[in-house]
Design a protein around this motif. Structure first.
Motif, PDB file in Angstrom:
ATOM      1  N   LEU A   1      59.697  43.329  26.587  1.00  0.00           N
ATOM      2  CA  LEU A   1      60.970  43.499  27.284  1.00  0.00           C
ATOM      3  C   LEU A   1      60.709  44.076  28.665  1.00  0.00           C
ATOM      4  CD1 LEU A   1      64.117  43.471  27.116  1.00  0.00           C
ATOM      5  CD2 LEU A   1      63.956  45.864  26.384  1.00  0.00           C
ATOM      6  N   ALA A   2      61.183  43.376  29.708  1.00  0.00           N
ATOM      7  CA  ALA A   2      61.068  43.858  31.085  1.00  0.00           C
ATOM      8  C   ALA A   2      62.434  44.369  31.537  1.00  0.00           C
ATOM      9  CB  ALA A   2      60.598  42.738  32.006  1.00  0.00           C
ATOM     10  N   THR A   3      62.460  45.579  32.095  1.00  0.00           N
ATOM     11  CA  THR A   3      63.704  46.206  32.526  1.00  0.00           C
ATOM     12  C   THR A   3      63.558  46.708  33.954  1.00  0.00           C
ATOM     13  OG1 THR A   3      64.136  46.968  30.267  1.00  0.00           O
ATOM     14  CG2 THR A   3      65.416  47.991  32.032  1.00  0.00           C
ATOM     15  N   VAL A   4      64.495  46.347  34.813  1.00  0.00           N
ATOM     16  CA  VAL A   4      64.536  46.936  36.153  1.00  0.00           C
ATOM     17  C   VAL A   4      65.065  48.353  35.987  1.00  0.00           C
ATOM     18  CG1 VAL A   4      65.518  46.804  38.467  1.00  0.00           C
ATOM     19  CG2 VAL A   4      64.960  44.696  37.231  1.00  0.00           C
ATOM     20  N   VAL A   5      64.212  49.342  36.271  1.00  0.00           N
ATOM     21  CA  VAL A   5      64.597  50.734  36.027  1.00  0.00           C
ATOM     22  C   VAL A   5      64.971  51.486  37.297  1.00  0.00           C
ATOM     23  CG1 VAL A   5      63.334  50.978  33.865  1.00  0.00           C
ATOM     24  CG2 VAL A   5      62.145  51.400  36.032  1.00  0.00           C
ATOM     25  N   LEU A   6      64.518  50.986  38.448  1.00  0.00           N
ATOM     26  CA  LEU A   6      64.830  51.677  39.698  1.00  0.00           C
ATOM     27  C   LEU A   6      64.707  50.702  40.860  1.00  0.00           C
ATOM     28  CD1 LEU A   6      65.414  54.391  41.164  1.00  0.00           C
ATOM     29  CD2 LEU A   6      62.928  54.728  41.298  1.00  0.00           C
ATOM     30  N   VAL A   7      65.691  50.736  41.748  1.00  0.00           N
ATOM     31  CA  VAL A   7      65.667  49.908  42.957  1.00  0.00           C
ATOM     32  C   VAL A   7      65.858  50.809  44.167  1.00  0.00           C
ATOM     33  CG1 VAL A   7      66.834  48.089  44.257  1.00  0.00           C
ATOM     34  CG2 VAL A   7      66.524  47.838  41.786  1.00  0.00           C
ATOM     35  N   ARG A  55      70.041  44.656  40.188  1.00  0.00           N
ATOM     36  CA  ARG A  55      69.994  46.106  40.246  1.00  0.00           C
ATOM     37  C   ARG A  55      69.427  46.666  38.951  1.00  0.00           C
ATOM     38  NH1 ARG A  55      76.422  47.749  39.981  1.00  0.00           N
ATOM     39  NH2 ARG A  55      77.040  46.295  38.344  1.00  0.00           N
ATOM     40  N   ALA A  56      69.259  47.978  38.919  1.00  0.00           N
ATOM     41  CA  ALA A  56      68.730  48.629  37.722  1.00  0.00           C
ATOM     42  C   ALA A  56      69.599  48.275  36.517  1.00  0.00           C
ATOM     43  CB  ALA A  56      68.691  50.147  37.923  1.00  0.00           C
ATOM     44  N   GLY A  57      68.938  47.989  35.401  1.00  0.00           N
ATOM     45  CA  GLY A  57      69.643  47.577  34.192  1.00  0.00           C
ATOM     46  C   GLY A  57      69.463  46.104  33.887  1.00  0.00           C
ATOM     47  N   ALA A  58      68.951  45.339  34.856  1.00  0.00           N
ATOM     48  CA  ALA A  58      68.664  43.923  34.596  1.00  0.00           C
ATOM     49  C   ALA A  58      67.485  43.833  33.631  1.00  0.00           C
ATOM     50  CB  ALA A  58      68.340  43.193  35.894  1.00  0.00           C
ATOM     51  N   ARG A  59      67.557  42.908  32.684  1.00  0.00           N
ATOM     52  CA  ARG A  59      66.527  42.812  31.647  1.00  0.00           C
ATOM     53  C   ARG A  59      66.088  41.376  31.420  1.00  0.00           C
ATOM     54  NH1 ARG A  59      69.898  46.898  30.242  1.00  0.00           N
ATOM     55  NH2 ARG A  59      68.883  48.873  29.719  1.00  0.00           N
ATOM     56  N   MET A  60      64.891  41.254  30.872  1.00  0.00           N
ATOM     57  CA  MET A  60      64.362  39.932  30.548  1.00  0.00           C
ATOM     58  C   MET A  60      63.421  40.052  29.349  1.00  0.00           C
ATOM     59  SD  MET A  60      62.346  37.252  33.052  1.00  0.00           S
ATOM     60  CE  MET A  60      60.867  38.263  33.252  1.00  0.00           C
ATOM     61  N   LEU A  61      63.622  39.208  28.360  1.00  0.00           N
ATOM     62  CA  LEU A  61      62.715  39.147  27.215  1.00  0.00           C
ATOM     63  C   LEU A  61      61.683  38.069  27.485  1.00  0.00           C
ATOM     64  CD1 LEU A  61      62.438  40.328  24.222  1.00  0.00           C
ATOM     65  CD2 LEU A  61      63.236  38.060  23.538  1.00  0.00           C
ATOM     66  N   ILE A  62      60.428  38.378  27.198  1.00  0.00           N
ATOM     67  CA  ILE A  62      59.325  37.456  27.452  1.00  0.00           C
ATOM     68  C   ILE A  62      58.560  37.247  26.156  1.00  0.00           C
ATOM     69  CG2 ILE A  62      57.234  37.066  28.815  1.00  0.00           C
ATOM     70  CD1 ILE A  62      58.589  39.512  30.576  1.00  0.00           C
ATOM     71  N   THR A  63      58.349  36.001  25.780  1.00  0.00           N
ATOM     72  CA  THR A  63      57.542  35.705  24.593  1.00  0.00           C
ATOM     73  C   THR A  63      56.110  35.407  25.021  1.00  0.00           C
ATOM     74  OG1 THR A  63      57.998  33.332  24.643  1.00  0.00           O
ATOM     75  CG2 THR A  63      59.560  34.722  23.437  1.00  0.00           C
ATOM     76  N   ASN A 119      65.170  43.364  50.667  1.00  0.00           N
ATOM     77  CA  ASN A 119      64.222  44.177  51.413  1.00  0.00           C
ATOM     78  C   ASN A 119      64.192  45.556  50.762  1.00  0.00           C
ATOM     79  OD1 ASN A 119      62.437  44.956  53.446  1.00  0.00           O
ATOM     80  ND2 ASN A 119      64.088  45.683  54.765  1.00  0.00           N
ATOM     81  N   GLY A 120      63.462  45.648  49.653  1.00  0.00           N
ATOM     82  CA  GLY A 120      63.473  46.898  48.919  1.00  0.00           C
ATOM     83  C   GLY A 120      62.279  47.022  47.998  1.00  0.00           C
ATOM     84  N   ILE A 121      62.270  48.113  47.232  1.00  0.00           N
ATOM     85  CA  ILE A 121      61.212  48.383  46.263  1.00  0.00           C
ATOM     86  C   ILE A 121      61.811  48.313  44.866  1.00  0.00           C
ATOM     87  CG2 ILE A 121      59.485  50.048  45.497  1.00  0.00           C
ATOM     88  CD1 ILE A 121      59.572  51.253  48.315  1.00  0.00           C
ATOM     89  N   ILE A 122      61.215  47.515  44.013  1.00  0.00           N
ATOM     90  CA  ILE A 122      61.757  47.263  42.681  1.00  0.00           C
ATOM     91  C   ILE A 122      60.758  47.731  41.636  1.00  0.00           C
ATOM     92  CG2 ILE A 122      62.707  45.491  41.146  1.00  0.00           C
ATOM     93  CD1 ILE A 122      62.833  43.760  43.855  1.00  0.00           C
TER      94      ILE A 122
END
Length: 370
Positions: A23-29, A36-44, A97-100
């Protein structure tokens, strides 16, 4: 919420096929980003992706790192700096233009794992809070990950380890729930993204005519809970509304007894039957629900309200604020599909406390803090 539902569904499918996942989660932008933070992606392990952490530019690299996480069974915090020359090419496609900062966690077969917490959130019909803990200062330190969920007044913890700051984290989670606002908090070398998650919108469509069909299709795409109500048995049929879970045939005075109504319930009256709608509106007004949309000209609504008042129904300023008639945003709709689009957009705007204007005129950041 729709993304969370899709991720849980994809995880269950992968589990049945005995595929390992992460599970990949954007935790800080920091700065601007597509998600934005809270976006998620499941990867198999075989490269299937559900959800999104960017506009598509980060997913390929995240997949490679996720496979490493699955192999090593250790969480990993990954940072993409689109302001840095080496990572700038990633930001071109993102338009940002940011840090993710993205936390990638392996999903194992433990009784409690991140997916368990996501399932608890889905089962709730109210606000919930999810706390994800990570270390920005030491990438080699333990990354607790998706650690705590606060839902329906109960705290659910992922993992057996006890964090020294667990009580502080729980208190911050309660504050986020009370304030209905996400936050970033710090504890002894660790950072936590404490995310307040809104419940799904429940859409109740009063009327099972042909023009209600595209409305339910749009709502289904968004993952909303949908109910269709009609007094005619031959209209409220599963064959006509295959995407609708709840179909109710009832008289106006009996409808509310069959529904669970809360602050995230939206009603749209579109029966084309004046007497049916005014009878239901009379039942609905005392609840002072968040959204009532009424299809038809403004004169129809004015007549309904005038008639209700003449017959003793009290219409409050709150009622007038939440009644939307004619229903929908002014986008030049003509067809039933276009009208459905305008209605869905208006409901989304109301529940997001937005005005539905064009983003080109917005003078502040698009994704304001939650």
């Amino acid at each position: 919420m729709k993304e969370i539902i899709d991720i849980v569904t994809a995880y269950e499918d992968a589990t049945r096929q005995k595929k390992k996942t992460a599970l990949a989660t954007v935790v800080l932008v920091e700065g601007s980003a597509y998600r934005r933070a809270g976006a998620r992606m499941l990867i198999t392990e075989d490269g299937q992706l559900t959800g999104a952490i960017s506009g598509g530019c980060l997913e390929g690299d995240a997949l490679r790192k996720a496979r490493m996480v699955i192999l090593q069974q250790e969480p990993m915090l990954v940072t993409y700096d689109t302001m840095d020359d080496d990572d700038a090419r990633l930001g071109v496609g993102l338009g940002c233009n940011g840090i993710i900062h993205i936390l990638i966690e392996p999903i194992n077969d433990n009784r409690t794992n991140p997916i368990t917490l996501l399932k608890a959130i889905i089962s709730s019909r109210g606000y919930s809070v999810l706390a994800t803990v990570f270390s920005l200062t030491d990438r080699k330190a333990q990354q607790p990950g998706t650690y705590l969920c606060l839902v329906d007044g109960k705290a659910l913890v992922n993992g057996s380890e006890t964090l020294s700051y667990k009580n502080e984290l729980l208190e911050d989670a309660k504050n986020a729930l009370n304030n209905q606002r996400s936050s970033i908090t710090a504890y002894a070398g660790y950072t936590a993204f404490v995310e307040c998650i809104n419940p799904l919108i429940s859409l109740v469509v009063i009327g099972g005519g042909n023009d209600a069909i595209p409305l339910t299709k749009f709502a289904s795409i968004l993952g909303w809970n949908i109910t269709v109500v009609d007094g005619r048995p031959n209209y409220a049929l599963a064959e006509r509304f295959p995407l609708v879970k709840d179909l109710i045939v009832a008289r106006p005075e009996a409808i509310l007894n069959k529904l669970l109504v809360n602050e995230w319930t939206a009603f749209v009256l579109m029966t084309h039957n004046y007497n049916y709608e005014i009878a239901f509106l009379k039942e609905l007004l005392p609840l002072e629900t968040a959204y009532i949309g009424i299809l038809g000209p403004k004169k129809k609504l004015e007549r309904m309200l005038e008639e209700l008042e003449e017959n003793g129904t009290t219409i409050t300023p709150k009622n007038l604020e939440t009644i939307h008639g004619p229903v929908g945003l002014d986008i030049g709709s003509e067809t039933s599909e276009e009208i459905a689009l305008s209605i869905i957009a208006e409901i989304k705007a109301v529940f997001s406390s937005r005005n539905g204007n064009s983003l080109k005129y917005k003078t502040t950041v698009i994704h304001s803090d939650r």
